[in-house]
Design a protein around this motif. Sequence first.
Motif, PDB file in Angstrom:
ATOM      1  N   LEU A 235       0.831  -1.203   0.000  1.00 53.35           N
ATOM      2  CA  LEU A 235       0.000   0.000   0.000  1.00 53.35           C
ATOM      3  C   LEU A 235       0.868   1.258   0.000  1.00 53.35           C
ATOM      4  O   LEU A 235       0.538   2.250  -0.655  1.00 53.35           O
ATOM      5  CB  LEU A 235      -0.912  -0.007   1.233  1.00 53.35           C
ATOM      6  N   LEU A 236       1.995   1.213   0.698  1.00 52.04           N
ATOM      7  CA  LEU A 236       2.938   2.334   0.703  1.00 52.04           C
ATOM      8  C   LEU A 236       3.382   2.664  -0.719  1.00 52.04           C
ATOM      9  O   LEU A 236       3.404   3.836  -1.124  1.00 52.04           O
ATOM     10  CB  LEU A 236       4.156   1.983   1.564  1.00 52.04           C
ATOM     11  N   ASP A 237       3.731   1.628  -1.488  1.00 47.99           N
ATOM     12  CA  ASP A 237       4.154   1.842  -2.874  1.00 47.99           C
ATOM     13  C   ASP A 237       3.024   2.420  -3.716  1.00 47.99           C
ATOM     14  O   ASP A 237       3.215   3.362  -4.496  1.00 47.99           O
ATOM     15  CB  ASP A 237       4.636   0.522  -3.488  1.00 47.99           C
ATOM     16  N   TYR A 238       1.831   1.839  -3.582  1.00 48.82           N
ATOM     17  CA  TYR A 238       0.693   2.275  -4.380  1.00 48.82           C
ATOM     18  C   TYR A 238       0.339   3.742  -4.105  1.00 48.82           C
ATOM     19  O   TYR A 238       0.010   4.493  -5.016  1.00 48.82           O
ATOM     20  CB  TYR A 238      -0.530   1.399  -4.078  1.00 48.82           C
ATOM     21  N   LEU A 239       0.397   4.138  -2.831  1.00 50.11           N
ATOM     22  CA  LEU A 239      -0.023   5.479  -2.464  1.00 50.11           C
ATOM     23  C   LEU A 239       1.000   6.553  -2.838  1.00 50.11           C
ATOM     24  O   LEU A 239       0.633   7.670  -3.192  1.00 50.11           O
ATOM     25  CB  LEU A 239      -0.296   5.554  -0.954  1.00 50.11           C
ATOM     26  N   PHE A 240       2.294   6.206  -2.761  1.00 44.71           N
ATOM     27  CA  PHE A 240       3.322   7.224  -2.946  1.00 44.71           C
ATOM     28  C   PHE A 240       4.022   7.166  -4.311  1.00 44.71           C
ATOM     29  O   PHE A 240       4.769   8.080  -4.657  1.00 44.71           O
ATOM     30  CB  PHE A 240       4.353   7.135  -1.821  1.00 44.71           C
ATOM     31  N   LEU A 241       3.791   6.106  -5.069  1.00 51.37           N
ATOM     32  CA  LEU A 241       4.394   6.030  -6.394  1.00 51.37           C
ATOM     33  C   LEU A 241       3.930   7.165  -7.300  1.00 51.37           C
ATOM     34  O   LEU A 241       4.754   7.755  -8.020  1.00 51.37           O
ATOM     35  CB  LEU A 241       4.103   4.664  -7.034  1.00 51.37           C
ATOM     36  N   PRO A 242       2.618   7.512  -7.326  1.00 56.09           N
ATOM     37  CA  PRO A 242       2.211   8.655  -8.160  1.00 56.09           C
ATOM     38  C   PRO A 242       2.962   9.932  -7.798  1.00 56.09           C
ATOM     39  O   PRO A 242       3.317  10.722  -8.680  1.00 56.09           O
ATOM     40  CB  PRO A 242       0.711   8.783  -7.854  1.00 56.09           C
ATOM     41  N   MET A 243       3.218  10.151  -6.501  1.00 56.80           N
ATOM     42  CA  MET A 243       3.944  11.337  -6.052  1.00 56.80           C
ATOM     43  C   MET A 243       5.328  11.409  -6.687  1.00 56.80           C
ATOM     44  O   MET A 243       5.748  12.460  -7.181  1.00 56.80           O
ATOM     45  CB  MET A 243       4.077  11.320  -4.529  1.00 56.80           C
ATOM     46  N   VAL A 244       6.045  10.280  -6.698  1.00 57.21           N
ATOM     47  CA  VAL A 244       7.398  10.247  -7.265  1.00 57.21           C
ATOM     48  C   VAL A 244       7.349  10.481  -8.766  1.00 57.21           C
ATOM     49  O   VAL A 244       8.159  11.234  -9.334  1.00 57.21           O
ATOM     50  CB  VAL A 244       8.079   8.901  -6.959  1.00 57.21           C
ATOM     51  N   ILE A 245       6.397   9.836  -9.423  1.00 51.23           N
ATOM     52  CA  ILE A 245       6.264   9.967 -10.881  1.00 51.23           C
ATOM     53  C   ILE A 245       6.022  11.420 -11.272  1.00 51.23           C
ATOM     54  O   ILE A 245       6.678  11.965 -12.169  1.00 51.23           O
ATOM     55  CB  ILE A 245       5.114   9.077 -11.393  1.00 51.23           C
ATOM     56  N   TRP A 246       5.081  12.056 -10.589  1.00 47.38           N
ATOM     57  CA  TRP A 246       4.765  13.449 -10.919  1.00 47.38           C
ATOM     58  C   TRP A 246       5.893  14.387 -10.537  1.00 47.38           C
ATOM     59  O   TRP A 246       6.125  15.403 -11.198  1.00 47.38           O
ATOM     60  CB  TRP A 246       3.460  13.859 -10.223  1.00 47.38           C
ATOM     61  N   LEU A 247       6.625  14.082  -9.468  1.00 49.95           N
ATOM     62  CA  LEU A 247       7.748  14.918  -9.059  1.00 49.95           C
ATOM     63  C   LEU A 247       8.847  14.900 -10.118  1.00 49.95           C
ATOM     64  O   LEU A 247       9.388  15.945 -10.478  1.00 49.95           O
ATOM     65  CB  LEU A 247       8.306  14.436  -7.719  1.00 49.95           C
ATOM     66  N   ILE A 248       9.171  13.706 -10.627  1.00 44.92           N
ATOM     67  CA  ILE A 248      10.203  13.607 -11.670  1.00 44.92           C
ATOM     68  C   ILE A 248       9.777  14.368 -12.920  1.00 44.92           C
ATOM     69  O   ILE A 248      10.563  15.107 -13.519  1.00 44.92           O
ATOM     70  CB  ILE A 248      10.482  12.126 -12.007  1.00 44.92           C
ATOM     71  N   GLY A 249       8.509  14.214 -13.326  1.00 43.08           N
ATOM     72  CA  GLY A 249       8.015  14.946 -14.492  1.00 43.08           C
ATOM     73  C   GLY A 249       8.068  16.446 -14.284  1.00 43.08           C
ATOM     74  O   GLY A 249       8.457  17.209 -15.180  1.00 43.08           O
ATOM     75  N   ALA A 250       7.706  16.890 -13.084  1.00 39.77           N
ATOM     76  CA  ALA A 250       7.716  18.322 -12.776  1.00 39.77           C
ATOM     77  C   ALA A 250       9.122  18.891 -12.779  1.00 39.77           C
ATOM     78  O   ALA A 250       9.345  20.027 -13.222  1.00 39.77           O
ATOM     79  CB  ALA A 250       7.051  18.554 -11.413  1.00 39.77           C
ATOM     80  N   VAL A 251      10.093  18.116 -12.292  1.00 42.08           N
ATOM     81  CA  VAL A 251      11.488  18.560 -12.263  1.00 42.08           C
ATOM     82  C   VAL A 251      11.988  18.822 -13.682  1.00 42.08           C
ATOM     83  O   VAL A 251      12.661  19.828 -13.950  1.00 42.08           O
ATOM     84  CB  VAL A 251      12.374  17.514 -11.562  1.00 42.08           C
ATOM     85  N   TYR A 252      11.653  17.932 -14.613  1.00 45.96           N
ATOM     86  CA  TYR A 252      12.106  18.101 -15.998  1.00 45.96           C
ATOM     87  C   TYR A 252      11.415  19.284 -16.667  1.00 45.96           C
ATOM     88  O   TYR A 252      12.026  20.020 -17.449  1.00 45.96           O
ATOM     89  CB  TYR A 252      11.906  16.804 -16.778  1.00 45.96           C
ATOM     90  N   LEU A 253      10.136  19.471 -16.396  1.00 45.19           N
ATOM     91  CA  LEU A 253       9.441  20.630 -16.963  1.00 45.19           C
ATOM     92  C   LEU A 253       9.996  21.926 -16.376  1.00 45.19           C
ATOM     93  O   LEU A 253      10.121  22.938 -17.080  1.00 45.19           O
ATOM     94  CB  LEU A 253       7.946  20.519 -16.672  1.00 45.19           C
ATOM     95  N   ASN A 254      10.344  21.893 -15.100  1.00 45.71           N
ATOM     96  CA  ASN A 254      10.910  23.072 -14.458  1.00 45.71           C
ATOM     97  C   ASN A 254      12.268  23.430 -15.052  1.00 45.71           C
ATOM     98  O   ASN A 254      12.624  24.609 -15.153  1.00 45.71           O
ATOM     99  CB  ASN A 254      11.030  22.835 -12.948  1.00 45.71           C
ATOM    100  N   SER A 255      13.034  22.398 -15.464  1.00 44.93           N
ATOM    101  CA  SER A 255      14.334  22.644 -16.096  1.00 44.93           C
ATOM    102  C   SER A 255      14.167  23.293 -17.465  1.00 44.93           C
ATOM    103  O   SER A 255      14.962  24.145 -17.871  1.00 44.93           O
ATOM    104  CB  SER A 255      15.111  21.335 -16.234  1.00 44.93           C
ATOM    105  N   ALA A 256      13.121  22.872 -18.185  1.00 49.01           N
ATOM    106  CA  ALA A 256      12.866  23.440 -19.508  1.00 49.01           C
ATOM    107  C   ALA A 256      12.232  24.823 -19.416  1.00 49.01           C
ATOM    108  O   ALA A 256      12.471  25.686 -20.251  1.00 49.01           O
ATOM    109  CB  ALA A 256      11.967  22.504 -20.312  1.00 49.01           C
TER     110      ALA A 256
END
Length: 457
Positions: free
Chosen positions: A96-117
């Motif tokens: 359940l820990l993975d299921y609940l927090f995996l979206p957070m990590v995915i969106w954080l990585i995507g946001a970091v790359y958009l922020n760089s651009a």
Amino acid sequence: MKDQLQLKRTLKLPQVILFGLAYMAPMIVFGTYGILAETTHGTVPTAYIVALVAMLFTAYSYGKMVKAYPTSGSAYTYTRKSISPHLGFIIGWAILLDYLFLPMVIWLIGAVYLNSAFPSVPLWSWIVAFIIVTSIINLISVKMTTNVNFIMMVFQLLVVAIFLILSIMNITLNTGVNVFAHNPFFNSHSSLSFILAGASIACYSFLGFDAVTTMSEETIQPEKTLPRAIFLITLIGGIIFVISSCFLYLVQPSYTDFKNIDSAAFEIAKQIGGTLFSAIFLAGMIIAQFASGIAAQASGARLLYAMGRDRVLPMKIFGYLNSKTKTPIINIVIVGAISLLAVNMDVTTSTSFINFGAFLTFIFVNLDVIFHYFIKQKQRSTKDMFFYLLIPLIGAILDFGLFLNLDKNAKILGSIWTIIGFVYLAFLTKGFKIAPPEMDFQSAENPEELQLDQKSI
């Protein structure tokens, strides 16, 4: 109703492997490259090799357990049946820990790359945008189709291939570095402790290799096909990660020269392919993260629904299903709200946090093989000792070693999560006097079941 939900066995080994690779998302190697380069002091390929070895042992154990229990629930079911229902509950809590927090990590990585651009746009605004858009899609739609996932995987592999070709051209034309002048596998600045710490993070890239266990009802000869697929998915993914990280290093061997360590691969993409390829690369990263985020949020919401329906969590809240859209709307909002934590977290800690639950799960999948085959079934010939004791024991030890090298904050947060699960288990079982309620992961893994009438809940 059950006859209507019966699935046809049409999938063969190649199709199952493609599904597993799509779930793993090959481009994730670029998403975490910067933090791995910093953690390992430049020896990312070696960290991936260590992680690959540990994951191959674990993939072997998953293959053995899927033969024993070709049903939904994966590690939760394996531990519950092989060792103890109470311990199985804790593993389910870790999942359940993975299921609940995996979206957070995915969106954080995507946001970091958009922020760089687009550095003028705040990082938090990209995170919030991801959460809002994916939540709306999940509130309306029941599932993402397999065809979309397949297209996404093909596009990712295409971007990876172009990246490797441009890297080779860059090195050959001496616009990068001399291949023979640098060693991507070891250098004087690195050490075993740095490599192991990096390997603990690198395992995040492998998450999802066991996802094909949810397709047992659609696979031809699942007892033979799924173990092979799990092993090959892990191996192929590992090879992609090792090769890609090698070329990332050869193009830019100095891990201290990146403007933003969290989006280092984007800087390298711009270096080897200019503005055009960097735009294509960014599109590949964002599309991959966006698709993965939708699927991860949907899965997390449906797992909460399954637990609410089975009365593991309060039924009125978590077991609620919207009568019109047939979606667990409350749970979708809950997962989105939890993901707002990404605003105050970095990629290193967040990925390690996910890996806390993953490693705990991996350790017990290896131990499940020992308990099921060696202890309960008493398969103890010389050959059996090798396959059902030695190999899974090595896998458990490797996973435990990587577990110990997780980020300190991840250990603290993960331990708190586990303690909460233990206390909650004591409450559910009246002080461990009765068996815990059994979680049905089927509705989380097969969204079609959410089409059931609300009265059946």
